[in-house]
Design a protein around this motif. Sequence first.
Motif, PDB file in Angstrom:
ATOM      1  N   PHE A 234       0.838  -1.198   0.000  1.00  0.00           N
ATOM      2  CA  PHE A 234       0.000   0.000   0.000  1.00  0.00           C
ATOM      3  C   PHE A 234       0.878   1.255   0.000  1.00  0.00           C
ATOM      4  CE2 PHE A 234      -3.258   2.922   1.656  1.00  0.00           C
ATOM      5  CZ  PHE A 234      -4.369   2.510   0.934  1.00  0.00           C
ATOM      6  N   LEU A 235       2.062   1.136   0.647  1.00  0.00           N
ATOM      7  CA  LEU A 235       3.005   2.262   0.647  1.00  0.00           C
ATOM      8  C   LEU A 235       3.716   2.375  -0.698  1.00  0.00           C
ATOM      9  CD1 LEU A 235       4.572   1.887   4.192  1.00  0.00           C
ATOM     10  CD2 LEU A 235       3.600   3.996   3.310  1.00  0.00           C
ATOM     11  N   ASP A 236       4.078   1.206  -1.262  1.00  0.00           N
ATOM     12  CA  ASP A 236       4.802   1.211  -2.544  1.00  0.00           C
ATOM     13  C   ASP A 236       4.613  -0.153  -3.208  1.00  0.00           C
ATOM     14  OD1 ASP A 236       6.553   1.109  -4.629  1.00  0.00           O
ATOM     15  OD2 ASP A 236       8.331   1.718  -3.500  1.00  0.00           O
ATOM     16  N   GLU A 237       3.834  -0.171  -4.270  1.00  0.00           N
ATOM     17  CA  GLU A 237       3.474  -1.412  -4.961  1.00  0.00           C
ATOM     18  C   GLU A 237       4.703  -2.217  -5.392  1.00  0.00           C
ATOM     19  OE1 GLU A 237       1.338  -4.333  -6.097  1.00  0.00           O
ATOM     20  OE2 GLU A 237       0.282  -2.601  -5.256  1.00  0.00           O
ATOM     21  N   LYS A 238       5.808  -1.483  -5.745  1.00  0.00           N
ATOM     22  CA  LYS A 238       6.985  -2.172  -6.315  1.00  0.00           C
ATOM     23  C   LYS A 238       7.956  -2.670  -5.234  1.00  0.00           C
ATOM     24  CE  LYS A 238       7.057   0.503 -10.625  1.00  0.00           C
ATOM     25  NZ  LYS A 238       6.237   1.657 -10.208  1.00  0.00           N
ATOM     26  N   TRP A 239       7.649  -2.392  -3.995  1.00  0.00           N
ATOM     27  CA  TRP A 239       8.597  -2.695  -2.913  1.00  0.00           C
ATOM     28  C   TRP A 239       8.391  -4.127  -2.408  1.00  0.00           C
ATOM     29  CZ3 TRP A 239       7.491  -0.911   2.712  1.00  0.00           C
ATOM     30  CH2 TRP A 239       8.571  -1.233   3.548  1.00  0.00           C
ATOM     31  N   ASN A 240       9.468  -4.925  -2.441  1.00  0.00           N
ATOM     32  CA  ASN A 240       9.387  -6.330  -2.011  1.00  0.00           C
ATOM     33  C   ASN A 240      10.406  -6.649  -0.926  1.00  0.00           C
ATOM     34  OD1 ASN A 240       7.327  -7.306  -3.803  1.00  0.00           O
ATOM     35  ND2 ASN A 240       8.814  -6.982  -5.456  1.00  0.00           N
ATOM     36  N   PRO A 241      10.162  -6.234   0.323  1.00  0.00           N
ATOM     37  CA  PRO A 241      11.137  -6.566   1.364  1.00  0.00           C
ATOM     38  C   PRO A 241      11.141  -8.065   1.649  1.00  0.00           C
ATOM     39  CG  PRO A 241       9.174  -5.590   2.337  1.00  0.00           C
ATOM     40  CD  PRO A 241       8.995  -5.527   0.849  1.00  0.00           C
ATOM     41  N   LYS A 242      12.251  -8.535   2.239  1.00  0.00           N
ATOM     42  CA  LYS A 242      12.335  -9.960   2.607  1.00  0.00           C
ATOM     43  C   LYS A 242      11.974 -10.100   4.085  1.00  0.00           C
ATOM     44  CE  LYS A 242      15.920 -11.186  -0.683  1.00  0.00           C
ATOM     45  NZ  LYS A 242      17.374 -11.062  -0.833  1.00  0.00           N
ATOM     46  N   PHE A 243      11.346 -11.232   4.428  1.00  0.00           N
ATOM     47  CA  PHE A 243      10.851 -11.421   5.790  1.00  0.00           C
ATOM     48  C   PHE A 243      11.541 -12.560   6.537  1.00  0.00           C
ATOM     49  CE2 PHE A 243       7.436  -9.117   3.751  1.00  0.00           C
ATOM     50  CZ  PHE A 243       7.036  -8.233   4.751  1.00  0.00           C
ATOM     51  N   LEU A 244      11.676 -12.351   7.834  1.00  0.00           N
ATOM     52  CA  LEU A 244      12.084 -13.421   8.747  1.00  0.00           C
ATOM     53  C   LEU A 244      11.039 -13.393   9.858  1.00  0.00           C
ATOM     54  CD1 LEU A 244      14.125 -15.420  10.141  1.00  0.00           C
ATOM     55  CD2 LEU A 244      15.288 -13.436  11.058  1.00  0.00           C
ATOM     56  N   VAL A 245      10.352 -14.520  10.096  1.00  0.00           N
ATOM     57  CA  VAL A 245       9.299 -14.556  11.123  1.00  0.00           C
ATOM     58  C   VAL A 245       9.676 -15.591  12.180  1.00  0.00           C
ATOM     59  CG1 VAL A 245       6.838 -14.939  11.586  1.00  0.00           C
ATOM     60  CG2 VAL A 245       7.548 -13.934   9.406  1.00  0.00           C
ATOM     61  N   ILE A 246       9.765 -15.134  13.421  1.00  0.00           N
ATOM     62  CA  ILE A 246      10.142 -16.018  14.531  1.00  0.00           C
ATOM     63  C   ILE A 246       9.109 -15.891  15.641  1.00  0.00           C
ATOM     64  CG2 ILE A 246      11.904 -16.509  16.280  1.00  0.00           C
ATOM     65  CD1 ILE A 246      13.990 -15.330  14.455  1.00  0.00           C
ATOM     66  N   VAL A 247       8.626 -17.030  16.131  1.00  0.00           N
ATOM     67  CA  VAL A 247       7.720 -17.018  17.288  1.00  0.00           C
ATOM     68  C   VAL A 247       8.539 -17.340  18.536  1.00  0.00           C
ATOM     69  CG1 VAL A 247       5.839 -18.277  18.419  1.00  0.00           C
ATOM     70  CG2 VAL A 247       5.621 -17.606  16.027  1.00  0.00           C
ATOM     71  N   ALA A 248       8.306 -16.581  19.599  1.00  0.00           N
ATOM     72  CA  ALA A 248       8.974 -16.846  20.873  1.00  0.00           C
ATOM     73  C   ALA A 248       7.943 -17.357  21.863  1.00  0.00           C
ATOM     74  CB  ALA A 248       9.612 -15.561  21.399  1.00  0.00           C
ATOM     75  N   GLN A 249       8.229 -18.487  22.487  1.00  0.00           N
ATOM     76  CA  GLN A 249       7.294 -19.035  23.478  1.00  0.00           C
ATOM     77  C   GLN A 249       7.983 -19.176  24.834  1.00  0.00           C
ATOM     78  OE1 GLN A 249       6.306 -22.816  21.725  1.00  0.00           O
ATOM     79  NE2 GLN A 249       4.433 -22.045  20.787  1.00  0.00           N
ATOM     80  N   LYS A 250       7.342 -18.622  25.863  1.00  0.00           N
ATOM     81  CA  LYS A 250       7.844 -18.829  27.224  1.00  0.00           C
ATOM     82  C   LYS A 250       6.929 -19.804  27.957  1.00  0.00           C
ATOM     83  CE  LYS A 250      10.199 -16.396  29.602  1.00  0.00           C
ATOM     84  NZ  LYS A 250      11.535 -16.475  30.185  1.00  0.00           N
ATOM     85  N   ASN A 251       5.718 -19.945  27.415  1.00  0.00           N
ATOM     86  CA  ASN A 251       4.704 -20.715  28.126  1.00  0.00           C
ATOM     87  C   ASN A 251       4.753 -22.181  27.711  1.00  0.00           C
ATOM     88  OD1 ASN A 251       2.726 -20.986  29.906  1.00  0.00           O
ATOM     89  ND2 ASN A 251       1.144 -19.899  28.756  1.00  0.00           N
ATOM     90  N   HIS A 252       5.880 -22.824  27.975  1.00  0.00           N
ATOM     91  CA  HIS A 252       6.019 -24.244  27.637  1.00  0.00           C
ATOM     92  C   HIS A 252       6.584 -24.941  28.865  1.00  0.00           C
ATOM     93  CE1 HIS A 252      10.382 -23.826  27.478  1.00  0.00           C
ATOM     94  NE2 HIS A 252      10.152 -22.650  26.934  1.00  0.00           N
ATOM     95  N   HIS A 253       6.840 -26.236  28.766  1.00  0.00           N
ATOM     96  CA  HIS A 253       7.224 -26.966  29.989  1.00  0.00           C
ATOM     97  C   HIS A 253       8.560 -27.676  29.867  1.00  0.00           C
ATOM     98  CE1 HIS A 253       3.613 -26.304  32.401  1.00  0.00           C
ATOM     99  NE2 HIS A 253       2.981 -26.241  31.239  1.00  0.00           N
ATOM    100  N   THR A 254       9.413 -27.218  28.955  1.00  0.00           N
ATOM    101  CA  THR A 254      10.741 -27.840  28.824  1.00  0.00           C
ATOM    102  C   THR A 254      11.742 -27.084  29.698  1.00  0.00           C
ATOM    103  OG1 THR A 254      10.278 -28.630  26.590  1.00  0.00           O
ATOM    104  CG2 THR A 254      12.594 -28.385  27.198  1.00  0.00           C
ATOM    105  N   LYS A 255      12.478 -27.821  30.526  1.00  0.00           N
ATOM    106  CA  LYS A 255      13.497 -27.204  31.378  1.00  0.00           C
ATOM    107  C   LYS A 255      14.814 -27.945  31.162  1.00  0.00           C
ATOM    108  CE  LYS A 255      10.650 -24.553  33.943  1.00  0.00           C
ATOM    109  NZ  LYS A 255       9.377 -24.855  33.330  1.00  0.00           N
TER     110      LYS A 255
END
Length: 905
Positions: free
Chosen positions: A750-771
């Motif tokens: 929407f800002l710039d039709e020709k703009w194609n940035p690259k993505f890195l998506v990381i989820v961080a979880q603290k609510n798990h039970h591994t110690k």
Amino acid sequence: MDMSSSGLNGRENEDSLPPPPPVIPSDVVPVKVEPEKKKVLRLPIARRGLASKGTKLLLQTNHFRVNVGNTDGHFFQYSVSLSYEDGRPVEGKGVGRKVLEKVHETYDSELNGKDFAYDGEKTLFTLGSLARNHLEFTVVLEDVVSTSRNNGNVSPDGIEESSESDKKRMRRQNRAKTFKVEISFASKIPLQAIVNALRGQDSDNYQEAIRVLDIILRQHAAKQGCLLVRQSFFHNDPKNFTDVGGGVLGCRGFHSSFRTTQSGLSLNIDVSTTMIVTPGPVVDFLISNQNVKDPFSLDWVKAKRTLKNLRIKASPSNQEYKITGLSDLPCKDQMFTLKKKGDDATEEVTVFDYFVNHRRIDLRYSGDLPCINVGKPKRPTYIPLELCSLVSLQRYTKALSTLQRSSLVEKSRQKPLDRMRVLKDALSSSNYGSEPMLQNCGISINSGFTEVEGRVLQAPRLKFGNGEDFNPRNGRWNFNQKKLIKPTKIEKWAVVNFSARCDVRGLVRDLLKCAQMKGIAIEPPFDVFEEDFHNKRSPPLVRVEKMLEFVQSKLPGAPQFLLCLLPDRKNSDLYGPWKKRNLADFGVVTQCIAPQRVNDQYLTNVLLKINAKLGGLNSMLSVEHAPSIPVVSRAPTIIIGMDVSHGSPGQTDIPSIAAVVSSREWPLISKYRACVRTQSPKVEMIDNLFKKVSAEVDDGIIRELLLDFYRSSGNRKPENIIIFRDGVSESQFNQVLNIELDQIIEACKFLDEKWNPKFLVIVAQKNHHTKFFQPGSPENVPPGTVIDNKICHPRNYDFYMCAHAGMIGTSRPTHYHVLLDEIGFSPDDLQELVHSLSYVYQRSTTAISVVAPICYAHLAATQMGQFMKFEERSETASSHGGAGAHPVPQLPRLNDNVSSSMFFC
């Protein structure tokens, strides 16, 4: 309506005519319509190899190896429908397990002698099929917990009807109920799916197969009378209870679930804590819950909300009921109609009179208090308060106070060695080997902790003022004899004191001295504004308004910042209104403190916050200063942290708050700004990332952040966008990748039709039970510990990291899941970046347990959530409307002066 004249009919007639010939001007080439591309769903990427940097370290983890002997079999899934004799469906929870147990006992041969796993609601599973696809059974249960579905307004403890036939019917009804049970085939799940998943072949069935195994564990715990909270189980044993005040107990239990890992199937067992109401007399609970001295001081409106749906035992019969409400009048005044013996005449009596004179039950103090109602709205059943006791193991779902929370944390901490011992005992006493369903699957569980190889990454070097460098030791550093790397200049400021008891002049003097030592050029404050003692008893909003009027009348112009002294250490009612007026309306940065023990360390911490809020920097990474961070320093890169915070489980009508923070002034990765919006209660996906208001206008979160990055980074658009997303479970990964990421891409386009940035998506979880544990060591794992093998996902790209030094209790690592990487980080570079982002948190001089952008998103959501707190108390809002019944109240937008500051710091 006459259809012949409607537009619909007209169109139908048009369709039946031959089409008109196309009119195409000779100079126009017809556009070829491309068939619409079908949207490809993104899936989490597969692991790209293991990292190798760091010092190797042998660790143990609370995963126990599981062997599956029978992989040829199938789980058969059946739908269960329960109804009463008259065809009404069974609504209440809890009765299902008893009914199905009875079916299992009574109809063993019709069930082919099979055991089954029942989820307590509408589904059951067997290993191999039942005799037919559709089965119907009828069972009779004695002593069903009554939620008072009685004929008449009576119960053995409540108000008795007097006709003999009613009495007989009532007794029979309370004792026994008939249920119809229908079981119908739904689907079939191969056990082979688990084997395939362990080989890294993702099949839809494996999640289902694991779910069946988890349901078997839940059923095993339910048979032992445990309270079940998802995959955590709590026994009714006072040894596990700890009082946290307010009529609430912390109850210790165990989490237990199956996980697919690189080294096979494992059982993850951990200590878990939930909150329960203190069992015993209802009146004692209420006095403790409201912190009053006797029952006559209780707030009954509040009591009604707190008690609703809790279960009680009533004396003298010891029968169990569910509370539906309270009587409108006290026991001595609450009338009901009593039928006389032997004839149809009735008389009006009070509940008190009935119990004392008809039932001969001595009531000491209930006369002037409301009665407990366990009946239906149209047909109440009243029991005097002192005859009611709360049953054990009932969850408390309201938000805890700060004191309760800190008491709970204090009492549920365990050192690593203690935790290992407790977990070993838990596994042996759980006796999973005796569970027939697990035996039939050929499942056996190893009793030893799984060994894994961890690596300890070196801490990143930090830069301070005067060109000084420092290597943090054990995840910590300090500012003794050091200057801040980018101190601010503070010329116009003032102090506001809301009746806090302290030596304000002395505090200001020490603060100025400490600031100069850290390199902050600070002038003395314009003045100290003391609250007029007449205003001290006014409501918070009035106190804030009066103070701001006073300050405005005296100050020559807008201050750079206000130091605000609050009287209460935690949760001051003044905090929300004060922050809202300053940040949203005036655009003034404020720092609130509730000084108690003021020393150099305390003042330094306060100054770190003030400096960051006013645009300074306290310390930064040497690689950021150089700049030489792999990938990030080479091309404009924005780092985004996203989080949604919800009300406590019992608050269904408080809006959820979505906060997104983003880095600014590239190539820095230490400076951030935030954008915070409300959304529907309990909705985890952020819905305002892209918000098209008209053809030209996007009022979404991402546009605001991208424009800020562009302006603060020398008019450069980010080529790389790194997203850290907090608080989503594995089942929501696909939504993050396909709903949230799509919105972010739309905002970019929407800002710039020709703009194609690259993505890195990381989820961080603290609510798990591994110690993780160091074998035989009383210490936690060292800061910088990372694990990406053996107990990680067999296919997906995940790793565990403990960046912080766990000083007390057992460290909880953060579980990072890399869902998408178009940028092309090597595993080593990615882990180094995540590790480094735990060292750029401006508020403290320690490495933190999760990347700074996520911490900042929490802080921004919490602070702006306080804006709403005083305007919209959840407790007074009606909760029966349910989620989405009311439009979500919007947060005010921050004033332009502060919107791109680190106001949340």
